[in-house]
Every structure is written in structure tokens, then in C-alpha cells.
Design an enzyme around this catalytic site. Structure first.
Site, PDB file in Angstrom:
ATOM      1  N   ARG A 146       0.408  23.122  -6.101  1.00  0.00           N
ATOM      2  CA  ARG A 146       1.702  23.204  -5.424  1.00  0.00           C
ATOM      3  C   ARG A 146       1.837  22.038  -4.441  1.00  0.00           C
ATOM      4  O   ARG A 146       0.880  21.695  -3.726  1.00  0.00           O
ATOM      5  CB  ARG A 146       1.828  24.520  -4.643  1.00  0.00           C
ATOM      6  CG  ARG A 146       2.223  25.713  -5.490  1.00  0.00           C
ATOM      7  CD  ARG A 146       3.667  25.634  -5.983  1.00  0.00           C
ATOM      8  NE  ARG A 146       4.083  26.783  -6.764  1.00  0.00           N
ATOM      9  CZ  ARG A 146       3.957  26.927  -8.084  1.00  0.00           C
ATOM     10  NH1 ARG A 146       3.383  25.975  -8.800  1.00  0.00           N
ATOM     11  NH2 ARG A 146       4.400  28.005  -8.700  1.00  0.00           N
ATOM     12  N   GLU A 162      10.343  19.727  -4.590  1.00  0.00           N
ATOM     13  CA  GLU A 162      10.420  18.919  -5.813  1.00  0.00           C
ATOM     14  C   GLU A 162      11.708  19.161  -6.608  1.00  0.00           C
ATOM     15  O   GLU A 162      12.078  18.331  -7.435  1.00  0.00           O
ATOM     16  CB  GLU A 162       9.195  19.177  -6.700  1.00  0.00           C
ATOM     17  CG  GLU A 162       9.106  20.611  -7.212  1.00  0.00           C
ATOM     18  CD  GLU A 162       7.784  20.930  -7.872  1.00  0.00           C
ATOM     19  OE1 GLU A 162       6.755  20.311  -7.556  1.00  0.00           O
ATOM     20  OE2 GLU A 162       7.777  21.849  -8.722  1.00  0.00           O
ATOM     21  N   HIS A 172       6.001  18.243 -12.849  1.00  0.00           N
ATOM     22  CA  HIS A 172       5.635  19.671 -12.948  1.00  0.00           C
ATOM     23  C   HIS A 172       5.667  20.163 -14.408  1.00  0.00           C
ATOM     24  O   HIS A 172       6.445  21.053 -14.755  1.00  0.00           O
ATOM     25  CB  HIS A 172       6.538  20.542 -12.062  1.00  0.00           C
ATOM     26  CG  HIS A 172       5.834  21.786 -11.593  1.00  0.00           C
ATOM     27  ND1 HIS A 172       6.029  22.352 -10.351  1.00  0.00           N
ATOM     28  CD2 HIS A 172       4.920  22.586 -12.208  1.00  0.00           C
ATOM     29  CE1 HIS A 172       5.281  23.439 -10.230  1.00  0.00           C
ATOM     30  NE2 HIS A 172       4.592  23.596 -11.359  1.00  0.00           N
TER      31      HIS A 172
HETATM   32  O1  LIG Z   1       8.103  26.716 -13.917  1.00  0.00           O
HETATM   33  C1  LIG Z   1       7.339  25.784 -14.128  1.00  0.00           C
HETATM   34  O2  LIG Z   1       7.704  24.781 -14.691  1.00  0.00           O
HETATM   35  C2  LIG Z   1       5.882  25.831 -13.729  1.00  0.00           C
HETATM   36  C3  LIG Z   1       5.488  26.990 -12.899  1.00  0.00           C
HETATM   37  C4  LIG Z   1       4.028  27.022 -12.601  1.00  0.00           C
HETATM   38  O3  LIG Z   1       3.712  26.181 -11.570  1.00  0.00           O
HETATM   39  C5  LIG Z   1       3.620  28.451 -12.274  1.00  0.00           C
HETATM   40  O4  LIG Z   1       3.611  28.851 -11.113  1.00  0.00           O
HETATM   41  O5  LIG Z   1       3.319  29.175 -13.228  1.00  0.00           O
END
Ligand SMILES: O=C(O)CC[C@@H](O)C(=O)O
Length: 333
Positions: free
Chosen positions: A236, A265, A299
Site C-alpha cells: 500500500r 493513487e 497497481h
Molecule cells: O483493486 C485492485 O486493483 C487491487 C487491490 C489489492 O491491492 C487488494 O487489496 O486486494
């Protein structure tokens, strides 16, 4: 009557997964955008929403959804810091998540970023793409088997990454407030200061807990790292102090930084900025300008075949179980 779910942040590559895995025949509305204040009306008159990270499920949106028939605010992610739990409780919304999915998805991305920085792959391919085939000093590299890799957070993802690095011959160190036996077979636990002092690569795999570990990767943390080390964060963005990382890169205390995440982000990721258009955050802009010593992915850790399948299947099971029995084991309220 079919159960209507508005699913947000559905990338084009995910549509077939949603349709093929829909064994309970939910009435799915697949929406490519993340949920925001601007598009909240798209949730109206659905029984449920299925979110991704960076969707906005704050009090304002939860109130509006509740007024328009939404009763379930589920997320297909591990993290649920995008959902205002107090507001959800006030409006009697059910909240559930996907507590885990393919750990390899994230672990492989961390490993890839680390190896790219260690072997200066982006630096070299950037030059050769400009027809420059000269080999310079930057292209020299240590082999990973001569490196120590420090994994902070040795849960499923951290342990998977430890196994991958161990498979390549690296010495793997670990730090976690909860040590586990499976990890002990692969890595050596140390205290945090020792891990930072010894590791050539440090990779972060802890959850973000607001008020507890905000910006844990700060100037003090980085000063304890070995000079010339590589830092990787696929967890994160709120865990890192961008300014401190930038300073450490400028003074060469850090050799490289790979990240899949930034705080705030959603103002940046999943958008295309013009070549001369400033980014919303000047520190992020400066970090990005240090490419190829700074590698940023938007991400995408979970954007793999296996992870998508797990995230969608578990979400559908969460809905099924809450509709059948009024509860799901993956409830977060
Ligand atoms: O939603 C996303 O693209 C990734 C989420 C991911 O960081 C999570 O917490 O599972």
C-alpha cells in the site's frame, strides 16, 4: 428475482472471467470505471456493489447507495480501506471482502521489479531502444545468489516471495510481528533493524493499518537500510514516505525503488496524462523522473489469470452465502 450487482473497475480483460464464473446467474452490470462521487448513480437500483481498491465508498456514497436500494457493499480485494465501515454500519450495509487470493500474483511482481532493478534491465533496454549498445559501469550487477533479500511481512504473499527468491539462491531474511513456522523453513527471522542493515533488497508485504503504520518507510527506516539497497513496495502506498524515498535516491543511499502503489493513487493511476501535463503530486512526478532507477507499475499486482479467478469466485461465493444464510465468513463488519 435475480440479484443485481454493479461491479466496478472491471477491466476489459476481466469481462470474460465475470461472465464465465457467474454460476449463480447474478444480474451483473460490468462497469469499467471505479466507483466515484461522479458516477454514483450507476449503483442505484442494484442490490449490491462489488468494488475494487480505489473505489470511493465513503459516507456520502454509502448514504446515496442506501437510499437507492443497495444493501451490500462487497469488495473483491484483500484491502478494504476504501470502504467507510462506520458509515456502512450506520446504514445497515453488509460489507465483505476477499481475504486472500493467489499470493504468487503479487510476489511475482515484487520479484520482477527487484530483479529488473538489480540487473538494471530497464536502464539497458532503454538505451538499446535508442540504438545505444555501449556497455557501461551501470550494467554490472551482483548475482541474486550473492544477495540478501529482506521480506517485511511474512504472511502468504511474503512467504511466497521468500520461496521464489530462495529458489534463485538468495539468502532470505524475514521480519514480522507474528513469526510463522512455514516461513522459518525458508527464511531466517531477524529484528527489523538487522534486516534493514543486511538486505540488498527489501520488499514490503504488510497490510496498511491507518493510524498504526502510516509512512513506516520513512527517513529513519531508510537510513537503517544498507547503502545501495533496492526497495520494493507492492502493498500500500500509505506505507511509504515518498519524499524520504526521493531524498535517499538522490543521495544514492537507495539504488533503486520499485512500487505498484502510491497514497492517493486514484488521482494518478488508470489515467493517461499528457507528456507535458504535471502530475497531481510533484514528489511522485520527481520520483517518476528518476526512471529507470524508479520503476512504477499502476497497481496491477492482482491482474493475473489466477488472482482474477480467485477474486471473482470468492466474491460470488460471498454473495451466495449471505443470500443463503444471512452471513459470510468473509464479512468485515
Ligand atoms: O483493486 C485492485 O486493483 C487491487 C487491490 C489489492 O491491492 C487488494 O487489496 O486486494
Amino acid at each position: 428475482m435475480t440479484f443485481k450487482i454493479a461491479c466496478y473497475g472491471v477491466r476489459p480483460n476481466e469481462v470474460a472471467y465475470f461472465n464465465d464464473l457467474n454460476k449463480y446467474n447474478y444480474d451483473l452490470t460490468l462497469i469499467e470505471e471505479l466507483l466515484t462521487h461522479d458516477n454514483i448513480k450507476t449503483a442505484y437500483n442494484h442490490d449490491a456493489v462489488l468494488l475494487r481498491g480505489n473505489c470511493v465508498a465513503d459516507r456520502e456514497n454509502i448514504e446515496k447507495m442506501s437510499e437507492h436500494g443497495v444493501k451490500y457493499v462487497f469488495t473483491r480485494t484483500v484491502g478494504f480501506n476504501h470502504i467507510d465501515l462506520a458509515a456502512a454500519k450506520d446504514y445497515h450495509m453488509e460489507v465483505a471482502r476477499v481475504p486472500s487470493y493467489s499470493p504468487n500474483a503479487i510476489a511475482e511482481l515484487s520479484l520482477t521489479l527487484a530483479m529488473m532493478l538489480l540487473r538494471h534491465t530497464s536502464y539497458m533496454t532503454m538505451r538499446t531502444s535508442h540504438k545505444n549498445f555501449i556497455v557501461d559501469n551501470t550494467m554490472f550487477s551482483k548475482e541474486i545468489r550473492n544477495c540478501k533479500v529482506g521480506i517485511i511481512g511474512t504472511g502468504k504473499i511474503g512467504l511466497t516471495e521468500a520461496k521464489l527468491f530462495a529458489g534463485l539462491g538468495a539468502t532470505v531474511l524475514g521480519y514480522d510481528i507474528y513469526e510463522n513456522d512455514a516461513a522459518k523453513e525458508i527464511l531466517t527471522y531477524t529484528d527489523l533493524d538487522d534486516l534493514l542493515a543486511q538486505s540488498d533488497i527489501v520488499s514490503i508485504h504488510v497490510p496498511y493499518i491507518p493510524g498504526e503504520n502510516d509512512q513506516m518507510i520513512n527517513a529513519e527506516f531508510i537510513s537503517k537500510m544498507k547503502k545501495g539497497a533496492i526497495l520494493i513496495n507492492t502493498a500500500r502506498g500509505e506505507l511509504q514516505d515518498n519524499q524520504a524515498i526521493l531524498e535517499a535516491l538522490k543521495t544514492n543511499h537507495l539504488e533503486g525503488f520499485g512500487t505498484d502503489v502510491f497514497a492517493n493513487e486514484k488521482d494518478l493511476f488508470f489515467k493517461q496524462f499528457g507528456e507535458n501535463q504535471p502530475l497531481p503530486d510533484p514528489t511522485v512526478e520527481e520520483l517518476i523522473s528518476l526512471y529507470p532507477r524508479v520503476l512504477v507499475t499502476p497497481h496491477v499486482g492482482s491482474n493475473t489469470d489466477e488472482a482474477l479467478t480467485n477474486m471473482i469466485e470468492t466474491s460470488f461465493e460471498n454473495f451466495h452465502s449471505v443470500l443463503e444464510s444471512g452471513k459470510t465468513v468473509n464479512s468485515v463488519l
